[in-house]
Design a protein around this motif. Structure first.
Motif, PDB file in Angstrom:
ATOM      1  N   PHE A 116      -5.455  10.043   2.551  1.00  9.85           N
ATOM      2  CA  PHE A 116      -5.050   8.781   2.872  1.00  9.85           C
ATOM      3  C   PHE A 116      -4.935   8.397   4.322  1.00  9.85           C
ATOM      4  O   PHE A 116      -5.160   7.100   4.581  1.00  9.85           O
ATOM      5  CB  PHE A 116      -3.651   8.268   2.306  1.00  9.85           C
ATOM      6  N   ASP A 151       0.649  -1.178  -0.175  1.00  7.47           N
ATOM      7  CA  ASP A 151      -0.038   0.070   0.039  1.00  7.47           C
ATOM      8  C   ASP A 151       0.898   1.314   0.018  1.00  7.47           C
ATOM      9  O   ASP A 151       0.670   2.324  -0.682  1.00  7.47           O
ATOM     10  CB  ASP A 151      -0.961  -0.020   1.163  1.00  7.47           C
ATOM     11  N   ILE A 168      -5.130   4.196   4.749  1.00  9.18           N
ATOM     12  CA  ILE A 168      -4.227   3.631   3.879  1.00  9.18           C
ATOM     13  C   ILE A 168      -2.732   4.146   4.435  1.00  9.18           C
ATOM     14  O   ILE A 168      -2.543   5.237   4.331  1.00  9.18           O
ATOM     15  CB  ILE A 168      -4.592   3.838   2.465  1.00  9.18           C
TER      16      ILE A 168
END
Length: 375
Positions: free
Chosen positions: A370, A310, A375
Motif C-alpha cells: 500500500f 482509505d 494508499i
C-alpha cells in the motif's frame, strides 16, 4: 526366614580385609535406606561387599548393588562376593537390562555442515508452504463444490463456528482495542504536547487503529484462540480415528470440517475488525477528552475531516487474507496430529505460533504494497 529378616536390612562395618557383610533383606522395601548406607561406604577402606548373609534379594536390591558407586563420586566400584547362584543370576540379569547411556554424535561445525543444515531447513520450509497451499486448494475446491451443490453445504456447522470464532471473541477483542486506543491517546498526548500539537493525537489514533492495529491485533487474538481450537478439535478427531470413519462412510473431511471453519473466519474476522476499530476509537476519544480536553464532538469533527476512508479500506481488506491464513494453518496442523497426546499438544502450539507469525508477515507485505501504490 524370619519376619524380621524379611523387612530389615543391616550391614557390618568393614573388617581387616576391607569386606562389608550385608544382613537381612535387600528388597524394594529396604532398598532406599540400604542404598544410603551403601553409598556412604569409604572406597579407601572398603573393597568388597559380601552377600553370603543376605536372606533375600529382589530386583530392586540387585539394581542397588549393580549401580552402586561410592558416595565420594569416584568411579571405582566394589567387588561383590558370597552371592548364591540365584543371586548371581539376578545380578547378571539386572546388569544386562540396564540402559546404556546414549552418546550424542559430535556435531560437525564446518561451513559445509552448516550449509547442509540450513538447506534442509529451507527445504522443510518449502514443503510446509506447499502443504499449506494444498490445504488452501482443498478449501477452495470444496467451497466451490458446495456452491454448485447447496444440499451438501453444512449451514448448521457454519453458524456454530461463526458463534465460536466471532461472537464469543467480541468481548476480548473490544476490550483489547479499547485499551490500545487509551494507550495510544495517552502516549501520543505526552509526546505531541511538547510541540503544542495535541489536536493531532486524533489523527494518530485514527490512522494507527484503522490502518494497522485494529485488524492486526484482532487477527493475532483470533489466531491464538481459533487456530488452537481448530487444531485441537481436528487433531482429537484424528486421534480417535473419527476422520477415518468419516471417509469410510463416504463423508469428505474437507467439506465437513475445513469449509465451515475457514468460511466462518472469512465472515467473522472483518466484523471483529470493525468492532475493534470502533472500540479503539472510543478508547482514544475517552482518553483525549480526559487528558487533553478534546471534547467528543471535536474529536469526531477532526476524525471526519482529517482521516480518509482509505485507511478503513486498507485495514479491512487485510481481514479475509488473515482469516484464510489462520484457518488453513489451524486445519493443516490438526490433520498432522499423530495418535498420542504429545503430538496434539505440539501441533496446537505450532499452529498458534505459525498463524501469528504468518499474520504479521502478511501485514508487513500489505504495508509495503500500500505504501508503494500510495494508499
Amino acid at each position: 526366614m524370619s519376619g524380621e529378616d524379611a523387612t530389615e536390612f543391616s550391614l557390618e562395618p568393614a573388617d581387616d580385609g576391607g569386606t562389608v557383610h550385608l544382613f537381612g533383606a535387600l528388597t524394594v522395601r529396604t532398598v532406599t535406606a540400604a542404598r544410603e548406607k551403601l553409598q556412604a561406604l569409604d572406597p579407601e577402606t572398603v573393597t568388597c561387599i559380601d552377600l553370603s548373609s543376605l536372606t533375600r534379594l529382589d530386583t530392586a536390591g540387585a539394581w542397588a548393588l549393580v549401580t552402586l558407586k561410592p558416595g565420594d563420586g569416584s568411579e571405582r566400584g566394589f567387588e561383590i562376593t558370597g552371592a548364591s547362584d540365584k543371586a548371581q543370576s539376578l545380578l547378571r540379569s539386572v546388569e544386562k537390562a540396564l540402559p546404556e547411556p546414549e552418546t550424542p554424535p559430535p556435531q560437525d561445525t564446518s561451513l559445509v555442515a552448516w550449509l547442509e543444515r540450513f538447506g534442509r531447513k529451507v527445504h522443510a520450509g518449502g514443503l510446509f508452504l506447499q502443504a499449506l497451499t494444498g490445504f488452501l486448494g482443498i478449501f477452495l475446491h470444496r467451497f466451490a463444490r458446495s456452491l454448485l451443490h447447496p444440499s451438501k453445504f453444512r449451514l448448521t456447522s457454519l453458524v456454530h463456528h461463526c458463534e465460536e470464532v466471532g461472537y464469543k471473541a467480541v468481548p476480548i477483542v473490544a476490550l483489547m482495542s479499547f485499551l490500545i486506543g487509551v494507550v495510544l491517546a495517552f502516549q501520543g498526548a505526552t509526546q505531541l504536547r511538547q510541540f503544542g500539537a495535541e489536536v493531532f493525537v486524533v489523527d494518530l489514533i485514527a490512522i494507527s487503529i484503522l490502518r494497522e492495529l485494529g485488524i492486526l491485533l484482532t487477527a493475532i487474538i483470533v489466531a491464538g484462540r481459533t487456530a488452537s481450537a481448530f487444531t485441537a478439535a481436528i487433531g482429537s478427531m484424528k486421534m480417535r480415528e473419527e476422520i477415518d470413519a468419516m471417509r469410510t462412510l463416504g463423508l469428505d473431511p474437507g467439506l465437513n470440517l475445513f469449509v465451515p471453519r475457514i468460511l466462518a473466519l472469512l465472515i467473522m474476522l472483518p466484523i471483529l475488525g470493525l468492532i475493534a476499530n470502533v472500540a479503539g476509537l472510543f478508547g482514544g476519544a475517552l482518553m483525549a477528552w480526559i487528558d487533553l480536553d478534546i471534547s467528543p464532538a471535536m474529536f469526531m469533527t477532526r476524525l471526519i475531516e482529517g482521516t480518509s476512508v482509505d485507511h478503513v479500506f486498507v485495514g479491512l481488506v487485510k481481514a479475509p487474507v488473515f482469516a484464510l491464513i489462520i484457518g488453513v494453518v489451524g486445519c493443516h496442523a490438526g490433520m498432522q496430529v499423530q495418535g498420542n497426546a504429545e503430538s496434539l499438544g505440539r501441533m496446537t502450539s505450532n499452529a498458534v505460533v505459525t498463524a501469528i507469525f504468518a499474520v504479521i508477515v502478511a501485514d508487513a507485505v500489505f504495508s509495503i504494497f500500500f505504501a508503494r501504490i500510495g494508499i
